[in-house]
Design a protein around this motif. Structure first.
Motif, PDB file in Angstrom:
ATOM      1  N   HIS A  22       0.840  -1.198   0.000  1.00 23.69           N
ATOM      2  CA  HIS A  22       0.000   0.000   0.000  1.00 23.69           C
ATOM      3  C   HIS A  22       0.875   1.249   0.000  1.00 23.69           C
ATOM      4  CE1 HIS A  22       0.619   1.480   4.184  1.00 23.69           C
ATOM      5  NE2 HIS A  22       0.953   0.234   4.386  1.00 23.69           N
ATOM      6  N   GLU A  23       0.310   2.283  -0.570  1.00 25.91           N
ATOM      7  CA  GLU A  23       0.865   3.635  -0.479  1.00 25.91           C
ATOM      8  C   GLU A  23      -0.291   4.547  -0.131  1.00 25.91           C
ATOM      9  OE1 GLU A  23       4.692   4.949  -2.623  1.00 25.91           O
ATOM     10  OE2 GLU A  23       3.270   4.367  -4.177  1.00 25.91           O
ATOM     11  N   GLY A  24      -0.340   4.963   1.125  1.00 32.21           N
ATOM     12  CA  GLY A  24      -1.486   5.735   1.575  1.00 32.21           C
ATOM     13  C   GLY A  24      -2.743   4.888   1.499  1.00 32.21           C
ATOM     14  N   ASP A  25      -3.757   5.411   0.825  1.00 28.69           N
ATOM     15  CA  ASP A  25      -5.022   4.682   0.686  1.00 28.69           C
ATOM     16  C   ASP A  25      -5.027   3.735  -0.508  1.00 28.69           C
ATOM     17  OD1 ASP A  25      -6.057   5.953   2.898  1.00 28.69           O
ATOM     18  OD2 ASP A  25      -6.939   7.598   1.728  1.00 28.69           O
ATOM     19  N   TRP A  26      -3.953   3.751  -1.289  1.00 31.04           N
ATOM     20  CA  TRP A  26      -3.865   2.891  -2.473  1.00 31.04           C
ATOM     21  C   TRP A  26      -3.314   1.534  -2.059  1.00 31.04           C
ATOM     22  CZ3 TRP A  26      -0.739   4.252  -7.551  1.00 31.04           C
ATOM     23  CH2 TRP A  26      -1.116   3.356  -8.560  1.00 31.04           C
TER      24      TRP A  26
ATOM     25  N   GLU B  59      14.556  -6.147  -2.333  1.00 32.09           N
ATOM     26  CA  GLU B  59      13.862  -7.236  -1.651  1.00 32.09           C
ATOM     27  C   GLU B  59      13.470  -6.813  -0.237  1.00 32.09           C
ATOM     28  OE1 GLU B  59      14.457 -11.895  -0.233  1.00 32.09           O
ATOM     29  OE2 GLU B  59      16.097 -10.846  -1.241  1.00 32.09           O
ATOM     30  N   HIS B  60      14.392  -6.180   0.466  1.00 29.02           N
ATOM     31  CA  HIS B  60      14.112  -5.727   1.833  1.00 29.02           C
ATOM     32  C   HIS B  60      12.973  -4.703   1.830  1.00 29.02           C
ATOM     33  CE1 HIS B  60      14.977  -4.804   6.028  1.00 29.02           C
ATOM     34  NE2 HIS B  60      14.926  -3.516   5.709  1.00 29.02           N
ATOM     35  N   MET B  61      12.957  -3.824   0.825  1.00 28.22           N
ATOM     36  CA  MET B  61      11.914  -2.806   0.748  1.00 28.22           C
ATOM     37  C   MET B  61      10.546  -3.443   0.530  1.00 28.22           C
ATOM     38  SD  MET B  61      11.513   0.367  -1.918  1.00 28.22           S
ATOM     39  CE  MET B  61      10.670  -0.615  -3.182  1.00 28.22           C
ATOM     40  N   ILE B  62      10.472  -4.415  -0.394  1.00 25.79           N
ATOM     41  CA  ILE B  62       9.187  -5.070  -0.677  1.00 25.79           C
ATOM     42  C   ILE B  62       8.689  -5.820   0.550  1.00 25.79           C
ATOM     43  CG2 ILE B  62       8.072  -6.893  -2.025  1.00 25.79           C
ATOM     44  CD1 ILE B  62       9.810  -6.033  -4.395  1.00 25.79           C
ATOM     45  N   ARG B  63       9.577  -6.548   1.198  1.00 30.10           N
ATOM     46  CA  ARG B  63       9.156  -7.279   2.402  1.00 30.10           C
ATOM     47  C   ARG B  63       8.764  -6.323   3.519  1.00 30.10           C
ATOM     48  NH1 ARG B  63       9.762 -12.498   1.503  1.00 30.10           N
ATOM     49  NH2 ARG B  63      11.433 -13.275   0.144  1.00 30.10           N
ATOM     50  N   GLY B  64       9.466  -5.209   3.621  1.00 28.95           N
ATOM     51  CA  GLY B  64       9.149  -4.237   4.667  1.00 28.95           C
ATOM     52  C   GLY B  64       7.855  -3.499   4.419  1.00 28.95           C
ATOM     53  N   GLU B  65       7.493  -3.337   3.137  1.00 25.44           N
ATOM     54  CA  GLU B  65       6.270  -2.619   2.782  1.00 25.44           C
ATOM     55  C   GLU B  65       5.037  -3.504   2.817  1.00 25.44           C
ATOM     56  OE1 GLU B  65       5.690   0.560   2.047  1.00 25.44           O
ATOM     57  OE2 GLU B  65       7.760   1.201   2.332  1.00 25.44           O
ATOM     58  N   GLN B  66       5.235  -4.825   2.951  1.00 26.89           N
ATOM     59  CA  GLN B  66       4.085  -5.740   2.949  1.00 26.89           C
ATOM     60  C   GLN B  66       3.156  -5.401   4.106  1.00 26.89           C
ATOM     61  OE1 GLN B  66       3.172  -8.871   1.221  1.00 26.89           O
ATOM     62  NE2 GLN B  66       5.108  -9.859   0.726  1.00 26.89           N
ATOM     63  N   SER B  67       1.891  -5.382   3.821  1.00 24.66           N
ATOM     64  CA  SER B  67       0.893  -5.087   4.849  1.00 24.66           C
ATOM     65  C   SER B  67      -0.230  -6.095   4.745  1.00 24.66           C
ATOM     66  CB  SER B  67       0.332  -3.671   4.675  1.00 24.66           C
ATOM     67  OG  SER B  67      -0.284  -3.535   3.416  1.00 24.66           O
ATOM     68  N   LYS B  68      -0.687  -6.554   5.883  1.00 24.50           N
ATOM     69  CA  LYS B  68      -1.785  -7.509   5.895  1.00 24.50           C
ATOM     70  C   LYS B  68      -3.076  -6.798   5.507  1.00 24.50           C
ATOM     71  CE  LYS B  68      -4.081 -10.924   8.830  1.00 24.50           C
ATOM     72  NZ  LYS B  68      -4.146 -11.541  10.173  1.00 24.50           N
TER      73      LYS B  68
END
Length: 309
Positions: A60-64, A191-200
């Motif tokens: 997600h980025e904000g509400d997106w 890879e670290h960024m994608i894993r860190g940005e993951q949100s349930k």
């Protein structure tokens, strides 16, 4: 899936939405099987440079917010894969962008066009990577994972492939991407960024989602032994009136059902009403001993799952 199964049990066999919920469960199970087949196939992938594979990516980025079935991130490009596990004759009307399956007697069953979901997710990944990795090309494809599907009138303006060809198609996309390579360190950072940005993903309770009244649900604590609802609280344990077996913590499953189906927070009063408990003090002790997050005090006190904070 857990919530849909709980909803199906608590609606019973005579509810008007029972067959619809069964079909929703069937679709979700088919989708999961298709994603599993895609991941197994991607185990065959070999590229000249390093790459990473991510499945069931929620970002997600904000509400997106997006949920991507699979990402293949390489040193040349980022490939978004959307899997669709659909059988039969699948047709695309290139003039209207309609997508449908042709059934017997020429019956057309429409479905959402997967092209728009793919384009939305590609746009999202471009926006996400623009700040740190602007040179990385983002592309993608729709992968039809069913062995028994036939694609009719295949659209020419966006990539759609059957599972058996996806390895060669990924290699083609890789070879026709920008020759600017990401270093191993940059790929590790990505890879670290994608894993860190993951949100349930947080979905609304299913009664709200499907517009089903909570009054239509079967209340009570389900017996973990025989599956009958309506266990009675006797002293410090639950007793099933059907099979006569006991279980001390059977109410935990009922509270989980409440969160999935009705609301993401529960009060003492709502707990007593849903589980069939008479004593406010007994209910308070049970709620306080569960692995829940307490909010407030007095009559307004309520509880949520700790992961919902």
């Amino acid at each position: 899936m857990q919530g849909h199964l709980a909803l199906l049990k608590r609606l019973g066999n005579t509810h008007e939405n029972e067959s619809f919920i069964r079909e929703e469960i069937r679709k979700k199970e088919a989708g999961e099987r298709g994603e599993d087949r895609l991941l197994v196939k991607l185990g065959e992938l070999r590229l000249p440079g390093p790459f990473r594979i991510f499945s069931d990516v929620a970002l997600h980025e904000g509400d997106w917010k997006v949920q991507i079935d699979c990402l293949v991130v390489t040193d040349r490009c980022c490939i978004v894969l959307e899997s669709k596990n659909m059988s039969g004759d699948l047709n695309f009307d290139t003039s209207t962008e309609e997508f449908y399956r042709l059934e017997g007697n020429n019956l057309e069953t429409p479905f959402p066009n997967p092209y728009f979901q793919l384009m939305r997710n590609i746009r999202f990944m471009k926006d996400l990577l623009r700040r740190s990795f602007p040179e990385l090309q983002v592309t993608g494809a729709i992968v039809m994972t069913s062995k028994s599907c036939r694609i009719r009138n295949k659209p020419s303006h966006y990539p759609m492939f059957k599972l058996e060809s996806i390895i060669e198609k990924i290699i083609h996309m890789y070879n026709h991407s920008s020759p600017d390579f990401l270093s191993d360190k940059q790929l590790d950072t990505l890879e670290h960024m994608i894993r860190g940005e993951q949100s349930k993903f947080t979905y609304p309770p299913l009664c709200e989602h499907y517009r089903i009244s909570q009054n239509d649900l079967i209340r009570g604590v389900e017996c973990p032994h025989c599956g009958v609802f309506g266990m009675k609280r006797l002293s410090t344990t639950w007793t099933c009136l059907a099979c006569k077996k006991n279980h001390r913590y059977a109410h935990i499953s009922a509270v989980n059902d409440y969160f999935l189906l009705i609301k993401k927070e529960i009060t003492n009063k709502e707990f007593r009403r849903f589980c069939g408990i008479k004593s406010i003090y007994s209910a308070s002790r049970m709620l306080n001993r569960m692995n829940l997050e307490a909010h407030g005090s007095g009559p307004g006190r309520y509880f949520t799952k700790k992961s919902d904070k």
